[in-house]
Structure formats: structure tokens, C-alpha cells
Design an enzyme around this catalytic site. Structure first.
Site, PDB file in Angstrom:
ATOM      1  N   GLU A  62       0.808  -1.232   0.000  1.00 59.33           N
ATOM      2  CA  GLU A  62       0.000   0.000   0.000  1.00 59.33           C
ATOM      3  C   GLU A  62       0.837   1.277   0.000  1.00 59.33           C
ATOM      4  OE1 GLU A  62      -2.964  -0.181   3.058  1.00 59.33           O
ATOM      5  OE2 GLU A  62      -3.983  -1.845   2.085  1.00 59.33           O
TER       6      GLU A  62
ATOM      7  N   GLU B 195      -5.553  -8.606   0.556  1.00 55.64           N
ATOM      8  CA  GLU B 195      -6.258  -8.260   1.794  1.00 55.64           C
ATOM      9  C   GLU B 195      -7.716  -7.955   1.471  1.00 55.64           C
ATOM     10  OE1 GLU B 195      -4.720  -5.057   4.257  1.00 55.64           O
ATOM     11  OE2 GLU B 195      -2.658  -5.750   3.974  1.00 55.64           O
TER      12      GLU B 195
HETATM   13  C1  GBH Z   1      -4.776  -2.138   5.272  1.00 58.04           C
HETATM   14  O1  GBH Z   1      -4.955  -0.797   4.963  1.00 58.04           O
HETATM   15  C2  GBH Z   1      -3.399  -2.387   5.829  1.00 58.04           C
HETATM   16  O2  GBH Z   1      -2.578  -2.993   4.864  1.00 58.04           O
HETATM   17  C3  GBH Z   1      -3.406  -3.195   7.077  1.00 58.04           C
HETATM   18  O3  GBH Z   1      -2.151  -3.127   7.674  1.00 58.04           O
HETATM   19  C4  GBH Z   1      -4.512  -2.726   7.966  1.00 58.04           C
HETATM   20  O4  GBH Z   1      -4.484  -3.314   9.230  1.00 58.04           O
HETATM   21  C5  GBH Z   1      -5.806  -3.047   7.283  1.00 58.04           C
HETATM   22  O5  GBH Z   1      -5.860  -2.517   6.003  1.00 58.04           O
HETATM   23  C6  GBH Z   1      -7.036  -2.575   8.021  1.00 58.04           C
HETATM   24  O6  GBH Z   1      -7.087  -1.180   8.103  1.00 58.04           O
HETATM   25  O7  GBH Z   1      -8.596   7.231   8.815  1.00 58.04           O
HETATM   26  O8  GBH Z   1     -10.151   7.858   7.086  1.00 58.04           O
HETATM   27  O9  GBH Z   1      -7.873   8.617   6.943  1.00 58.04           O
HETATM   28  C7  GBH Z   1      -6.199  -0.497   4.392  1.00 58.04           C
HETATM   29  C8  GBH Z   1      -6.204   0.904   3.823  1.00 58.04           C
HETATM   30  C9  GBH Z   1      -5.594   3.071   4.466  1.00 58.04           C
HETATM   31  C10 GBH Z   1      -7.605   2.135   5.259  1.00 58.04           C
HETATM   32  C11 GBH Z   1      -5.660   4.117   5.557  1.00 58.04           C
HETATM   33  C12 GBH Z   1      -7.686   3.204   6.315  1.00 58.04           C
HETATM   34  C13 GBH Z   1      -7.152   5.469   6.831  1.00 58.04           C
HETATM   35  C14 GBH Z   1      -8.419   6.149   6.481  1.00 58.04           C
HETATM   36  N1  GBH Z   1      -6.256   1.861   4.892  1.00 58.04           N
HETATM   37  N2  GBH Z   1      -7.028   4.395   5.850  1.00 58.04           N
HETATM   38  S1  GBH Z   1      -8.777   7.564   7.386  1.00 58.04           S
END
Ligand code: GBH
Length: 481
Positions: free
Chosen positions: A199, A387
């Protein structure tokens, strides 16, 4: 049969049910007992679970591990929920055999895990820590002994603190290539699938642009674009390093949370619009990796903030891949319009359904369209869903169980749409559930639970949730159940 049913279908209820079954050969079990109606996946489809080192391992000061930027960040006041850190997490560093037993109980074929760079190179480069690599050899051997294939991610955000400047420095991309080469050489006899990075946007934009993730900086767009460039360069150099140090036939890819666009209506116009949006909005990352170039719309929009590219960079970045790993959680909806872009990404209404996270919009069609858009645009050799999953407000109840019917709802719907992609012939080869067990959810600490196994953070006890049972059945039938 109600009047309503008659009006809608103009048939008896029995006839309607028969119609639903028409054309579906009802498979038989060995003993002749009819199976329930199933949405089958292709033979040999790989079912797995995913985790990441810093989120599960703990043992941050054990066996010579060096600090990562996530140690520093989580120990900085106000950066994570409740000040939670990964110091202990699930203690999987010590409990890995129990984790493998949990995987075995689910019946999975594969396990996606990441390697902590600073266990291997405590300062990020230079000196090797043999105990670090030995640990991963033990974990992988345990998996192999149980016929579970390791899918290894080299970088899932826990950058060694010792690398001066972090991803701001181009040298970090070179250090990553050296680390990748070393790990590939050490583990290449045991590992069939490597992913470089996880990511891009999370360890660039969210880490250096809006400060939400480690190292928590808020830099201007020009600098962030340069960081993005270093990230995809690291990926490209990493692909070359893995190839040069592993046997023929080792599969190399990445895991990317591309923006996934779902057409508002499945019309030719909206479908074409989702493709334009997919290519355009993933321009700094997946599009650059798949095409080996920055597309014009990205460069024009960035203007003077466009990344500085050195000769040879784009060739490395576009290194051919054996598979694309997609981390898919949520959709965006797109329709065609008359703008020069030719698409419009729809705003999300307040009442849109979500799981136990504000960002976790429920739109199971993202599984189908995520796969289809990437295949139609770039025709990769293969796709893995590296994922997919959701956080739920899980708790162990008095009967000692976790009744996460909401996660089962999410999974059944998402996998139904993934099945549509396989049944239409798109080259999806496997699916990894995020996650095997509850873990350190980055800035959200331990407040958000994504596991098929519940973890008690006092005792580290793992308890299979109802969804673990459901996932086991799905794997047993190789079909949505
Ligand atoms: C994945 O990210 C990761 O690879 C993993 O490590 C993680 O545990 C899993 O998903 C679950 O989250 O707070 O509104 O700004 C998923 C993509 C990118 C989703 C960051 C949440 C923050 C959104 N993530 N995002 S916000």
C-alpha cells in the site's frame, strides 16, 4: 405465496425457486448427500489469511531487532489511540506456532506475512543480524511443515529508524533493494511468492503528507510526490533484486490498495468511465508500475510539483510482475460525464453503510470491479486479493464465543462478487483474509478488531470467532456458503 410475490414474478413460489436453481448442477458429496446451492471457485483457488509484522509480532527489543519508525511514532504522545504501541501486540514472535495451528484449523492453503526489515538489518542497511533471518526461517518452516505456503511481504510500513530521512531519501529505495536481495537469497528456497511493498499511499501520503501514520510529517505536495517516487522506485528495484536472487519460477508482485471504482450503472458508458478513473486516480502508484511511466494527466496536474525522475527509474518501476496483489476494502462509485476527464467520482452520503470504521464503506461489488478494472486495463498474469476484511465490535460473550454475524455478512457478500470475477474468467488466483487475528491497527491501536480469531490483550488468548467457522466452511467447499 404472497400477492406481492405473484405480482413480481407471476409464478408460484415453487416455480420461482426452481428457476433460481435452473442451470446450477447441484454437486453431490462423496456420500451422495446433496450440497447446499453453491457459488464455486475454480479448482486450485488459494485461500489464505494475511498479517503484518509490526501489527502482530511484539518482541520489539528481542534478538537484536533495531527500532522502526512505528516504534518511535507509537511511543510519541498523541499519535495512536490510547497511546497503544506494538511492543507486545499479539506476541506472535513467540506464539507463531500457535498462529500456524490457527491457520491449520481454518484449512487455509497460504499465509501472507511480512518481514520486519529492522530485525534483519537493525540499522536499515550495513550490518546483518543473523537472529532476525533465523526467526523467519523457523516461522516459514513451521508453515511448510503444515503444508501452508508462505506469501512474503518485504515491507509493510515498519521502516528501520536508522535510515536517515526515511522515504524522503532516495537512498532508502537503494537500501530496500539490498534488503530485498538479502532476504530473497536467504528465503528463496522456501518461498514461492514475494511481494515488495504494501500500500504505497499509506507509507507515503498518509505518513509524510497528512501525518496520520509514521513518521507523522506534513510535507508539501512536491515533496510528497518525490517520496511517492522513491516508494515505487524501491518496489521496482526490489523486483529486480528478488528475481536476481531466487530460483526460476519464483513469483514476484506487490500488494496495493488501488482505488476501486464501481460503475453507478453497468452500462458501457459508466464502465468505460470506471476504467478512466482507475487509470487516472492510481497514476502515482499502480498505473506507473503497470505502465512504466507517469501518465500525462498526473504530470500536468502536478506541474512544478512533479517528481524528479532519474534515467532508468521508470524502467525499474515498470519491471514485469508475476502477479498484482490487491488489498480491497471499499468502493468508490463512478459515472460517465461530459468533463474532459470523462468521469465523475460520486460523493459519499452520510447514510452510506459502514462497518466499525468511518472509512469502511460496505460495497461488496468492489471485489468484482477491482479485479475487472485492473485486468481490463493492464491484463496482469494473475491477481491475488492480498487483503480484504472488516473491523467489527467483537466481544467474547458469556458462552465463550464471538458471534460476529456482521463480519460473515460482509464476507459472504464480498466473496460472492469475487466469485463473479472468477466465473467470468478473470485471472484471480487467491484470496487472503485480513486478518488471521485481531492486531495492532496502526493509529487506531487495539480499538479496532479485524481478526477471524479474537485476541484477549491481557492474556494473548486466541478465540475463533463465528466467522472463522464460516471461513473454514468456505474453504472446505471452495465455494461461497
Ligand atoms: C490495510 O490498509 C493495511 O494494509 C493493514 O495493515 C490494515 O491493518 C488493514 O488494512 C485494516 O485497516 O482514517 O479515514 O484517513 C487499508 C487501507 C488506508 C484504510 C488508511 C484506512 C485510513 C483512512 N487503509 N485508511 S482515514
Amino acid at each position: 405465496m404472497s400477492d406481492m410475490t405473484r405480482r413480481l414474478f407471476g409464478k408460484t413460489a415453487a416455480a420461482t425457486a426452481a428457476l433460481a436453481y435452473a442451470g446450477t448442477a447441484v454437486p453431490k458429496l462423496a456420500f451422495g448427500k446433496p450440497k447446499p446451492r453453491l457459488l464455486p471457485f475454480p479448482r486450485g483457488f488459494i485461500w489464505g489469511c494475511a498479517t503484518a509484522a509490526y501489527q502482530i509480532e511484539g518482541a520489539t527489543e528481542v534478538d537484536g531487532r533495531g527500532p522502526s519508525i512505528w516504534d518511535t511514532f507509537s511511543h510519541t504522545q498523541g499519535k495512536t489511540n490510547h497511546g497503544d504501541t506494538g511492543d507486545i501486540a499479539d506476541d506472535s514472535y513467540h506464539l507463531y506456532k500457535e498462529d500456524v495451528a490457527s491457520l491449520k484449523a481454518l484449512g487455509v492453503h497460504a499465509y501472507r506475512m511480512s518481514i520486519s526489515w529492522s530485525r534483519i538489518f537493525p540499522e536499515g542497511k550495513g550490518r546483518v543480524n543473523p537472529k532476525g533471518i533465523d526467526h523467519y526461517k523457523r516461522v516459514i518452516d513451521e508453515l511448510l511443515a503444515h503444508h501452508i505456503r508462505p506469501f512474503i511481504t518485504l515491507f509493510h510500513w515498519d521502516l528501520p529508524q536508522g535510515l536517515a530521512g526515511g522515504w524522503q531519501s532516495r537512498d532508502t529505495a537503494l537500501a530496500f533493494a539490498d534488503y530485498a536481495a538479502f532476504v530473497a537469497k536467504q528465503l528463496g528456497d522456501r518461498v514461492g511468492h514475494f511481494m515488495t511493498t504494501n500500500e504505497f499511499t499509506c507509507f507515503t501520503d498518509l505518513s509524510y503528507g497528512n501525518g496520520q501514520f509514521a513518521p507523522g510529517l506534513k510535507l508539501p505536495p512536491g515533496q510528497v510526490n518525490q517520496i511517492r517516487h522513491h516508494a515505487i522506485l524501491a518496489h521496482g528495484l526490489g523486483v529486480q533484486a528478488i528475481r536476481a536472487n531466487t530460483p526460476q519460477g519464483t513469483a514476484v508482485g506487490l500488494a496495493e490498495n488501488a482505488h476501486v471504482y464501481v460503475p453507478v450503472a453497468e452500462t458501457a458508458e459508466d464502465i468505460a468511465a470506471t476504467q478512466r478513473a482507475t487509470r487516472d486516480r492510481n497514476a502515482p502508484f499502480l498505473t506507473a508500475v503497470m505502465e512504466g511511466k507517469y501518465i500525462d494527466s498526473y504530470l500536468q496536474q502536478a506541474g512544478a510539483d512533479a517528481p524528479k525522475v532519474q534515467p532508468g527509474d521508470m524502467l525499474a518501476i515498470g519491471s514485469p510482475l508475476d502477479f498484482v496483489g490487491l488489498n480491497i476494502y471499499t468502493p468508490d462509485y463512478v459515472s460517465a460525464d461530459q468533463s474532459t476527464k470523462g468521469y465523475r467520482v460520486e460523493a459519499v452520503p452520510k447514510s452510506y453503510p459502514r462497518m466499525d470504521q468511518p472509512w469502511l464503506l460496505v460495497g461488496p461489488e468492489c471485489m468484482y470491479w477491482g479485479v475487472r478494472n485492473v485486468c481490463d486495463l493492464w491484463n496482469p498474469k494473475g491477481i491475488y486479493i492480498t487483503e480484504n476484511g472488516c473491523s467489527c465490535d467483537d466481544a467474547v460473550t458469556d458462552d465463550g464465543q464471538v458471534h460476529d454475524t456482521d463480519r460473515i455478512m460482509y464476507l459472504r457478500n464480498h466473496l460472492t462478487h469475487l466469485q463473479r470475477a472468477t466465473s467470468e474468467g478473470y485471472a484471480v488466483k487467491g484470496y487472503f483474509h485480513w486478518s488471521l487475528l485481531d492486531n495492532f491497527e496502526w493509529a487506531d491501536g487495539y480499538s479496532k478488531r479485524f481478526g477471524l480469531y479474537h485476541v484477549d490483550y491481557q492474556t494473548r488468548k486466541r478465540t475463533p470467532k463465528l466467522s472463522a467457522y464460516w471461513y473454514r466452511k468456505l474453504i472446505e467447499y471452495n465455494a461461497v456458503v
